[in-house]
Write a protein that holds these residues in place. Structure first.
Motif, PDB file in Angstrom:
ATOM      1  N   GLU A  22       1.937   7.730  -6.329  1.00 18.76           N
ATOM      2  CA  GLU A  22       0.978   8.782  -6.681  1.00 18.76           C
ATOM      3  C   GLU A  22       1.325  10.107  -5.996  1.00 18.76           C
ATOM      4  OE1 GLU A  22      -1.305   8.373  -8.948  1.00 18.76           O
ATOM      5  OE2 GLU A  22      -0.776   6.270  -9.215  1.00 18.76           O
ATOM      6  N   GLU A  23       1.622  10.047  -4.711  1.00 18.79           N
ATOM      7  CA  GLU A  23       1.841  11.267  -3.918  1.00 18.79           C
ATOM      8  C   GLU A  23       3.088  12.015  -4.360  1.00 18.79           C
ATOM      9  OE1 GLU A  23       0.905  14.022  -0.854  1.00 18.79           O
ATOM     10  OE2 GLU A  23      -0.266  12.406  -1.783  1.00 18.79           O
TER      11      GLU A  23
ATOM     12  N   ASN B  54       0.827  -1.208   0.000  1.00 17.64           N
ATOM     13  CA  ASN B  54       0.000   0.000   0.000  1.00 17.64           C
ATOM     14  C   ASN B  54       0.864   1.262   0.000  1.00 17.64           C
ATOM     15  OD1 ASN B  54      -2.406  -1.470   0.049  1.00 17.64           O
ATOM     16  ND2 ASN B  54      -2.423  -1.592   2.288  1.00 17.64           N
ATOM     17  N   LEU B  55       1.982   1.208   0.754  1.00 12.84           N
ATOM     18  CA  LEU B  55       2.883   2.365   0.813  1.00 12.84           C
ATOM     19  C   LEU B  55       3.496   2.656  -0.552  1.00 12.84           C
ATOM     20  CD1 LEU B  55       4.424   4.499   2.478  1.00 12.84           C
ATOM     21  CD2 LEU B  55       6.157   2.748   2.929  1.00 12.84           C
TER      22      LEU B  55
ATOM     23  N   ARG C 239       2.294   1.922  -3.524  1.00  8.69           N
ATOM     24  CA  ARG C 239       1.254   2.510  -4.383  1.00  8.69           C
ATOM     25  C   ARG C 239       1.053   3.991  -4.050  1.00  8.69           C
ATOM     26  NH1 ARG C 239      -2.262  -2.137  -2.947  1.00  8.69           N
ATOM     27  NH2 ARG C 239      -2.144  -3.715  -4.594  1.00  8.69           N
ATOM     28  N   TRP C 240       1.023   4.276  -2.744  1.00 10.79           N
ATOM     29  CA  TRP C 240       0.734   5.643  -2.308  1.00 10.79           C
ATOM     30  C   TRP C 240       1.857   6.604  -2.686  1.00 10.79           C
ATOM     31  CZ3 TRP C 240       2.877   9.171   1.136  1.00 10.79           C
ATOM     32  CH2 TRP C 240       2.077  10.268   1.445  1.00 10.79           C
ATOM     33  N   ILE C 241       3.125   6.223  -2.431  1.00 10.03           N
ATOM     34  CA  ILE C 241       4.215   7.156  -2.719  1.00 10.03           C
ATOM     35  C   ILE C 241       4.378   7.376  -4.225  1.00 10.03           C
ATOM     36  CG2 ILE C 241       5.470   6.664  -0.594  1.00 10.03           C
ATOM     37  CD1 ILE C 241       7.411   4.945  -2.158  1.00 10.03           C
TER      38      ILE C 241
END
Length: 258
Positions: free
Chosen positions: A203-204, A196-197, A199-201
């Motif tokens: 995008e972020e 999940n991390l 995927r998040w980084i």
């Protein structure tokens, strides 16, 4: 619809150590914003390729460009300045430094003040240091490390050290993030959190990511495309579904009998 630009282009890269050929004519491409997996059995050449991309080794033959600029044979710090940052299979933190200092040291390469401003503690230096402090605190919060800010990095748990290493890589403000087995040593729950991390980084932080990993659930779960190496040669490339059912990949991992 316009395709994203090619950020990383590896064209027929080879690396030889004496009489041993670790990589042979490997070509891969990463377009801006992609999350790409690099897999293969032990000794396939994955880490050797990472070392070519980050300046640890120089290619024996072939061409490597990042954002259109040649990086083959450049020093690691030069490649970092051009926008590539990495983590390592064996965590490489500054163990005697605090958690915050590990991140700050990566931010300082982008500091906008001069050495004279630093020496005399001029206003430009003080503003720059305040900005670095704020950005460090932001990353510490994102990676759930704020409460460990003043602890020595070597005293963190294994999972926290992994998070710190990724946070430090992001502090270098990369366009391309190279993750070398980030799930190594993690339990299933930690691996799911890491998935999940990542995927998040992506995008972020608007990143392009190249990931080496042995945990197939993680690779298949996050990657857009996957490249497969075996004995230093590229044997397959495609989506997770295509790779999962590729006969050459199955044989490389399990043997021809399988």
């Amino acid at each position: 619809m316009i395709s994203p630009a090619v950020l990383l282009n590896v064209k027929e890269a080879s690396r030889q150590f004496g009489g041993i050929r670790a990589l042979t004519d490997v070509s891969i491409q990463l377009r801006t914003g992609e999350l790409i997996g690099l897999i293969g059995p032990n000794g396939a050449g994955k880490t050797t390729l990472f070392n070519l991309l980050t300046g640890v080794y120089e290619p024996s033959r072939g061409e490597i460009t990042l954002n259109g600029q040649s990086i083959g044979g450049k020093k690691p710090y030069q490649i970092c300045h051009k926008g590539a940052a990495r983590t390592f299979q064996n965590i490489r933190l500054f163990g005697e430094m605090t958690v915050a200092e590990n991140i700050k040291i990566a931010y300082t390469q982008h500091a906008k003040y001069s050495i004279w401003s630093s020496f005399f503690r001029l206003p430009g230096y003080l503003r720059g240091e305040k900005e670095i402090e704020e950005k460090t605190d932001e990353l510490l919060a994102i990676f759930r490390l704020s409460e460990h800010k003043d602890e020595k990095a070597k005293n963190l748990s294994y999972g926290a050290q992994r998070r710190l290493e990724i946070a430090r890589a992001l502090a270098a403000r990369p366009k391309l993030l190279l993750l070398d087995e980030p799930a190594a040593g993690m339990n299933p729950n930690e691996t799911r959190e890491l998935m999940n991390l990542i995927r998040w980084i992506r995008e972020e932080f608007d990143l392009t990511i190249l990931l080496i990993e042995h945990d197939m659930s993680l690779v298949m779960g996050v990657c857009d495309r996957i490249y497969v190496l075996d004995q230093g040669k590229l044997i397959a490339e495609g989506t997770p579904d295509r790779i999962r059912n590729n006969r050459a990949v199955i044989e490389a991992y399990l043997g021809q009998e399988a």
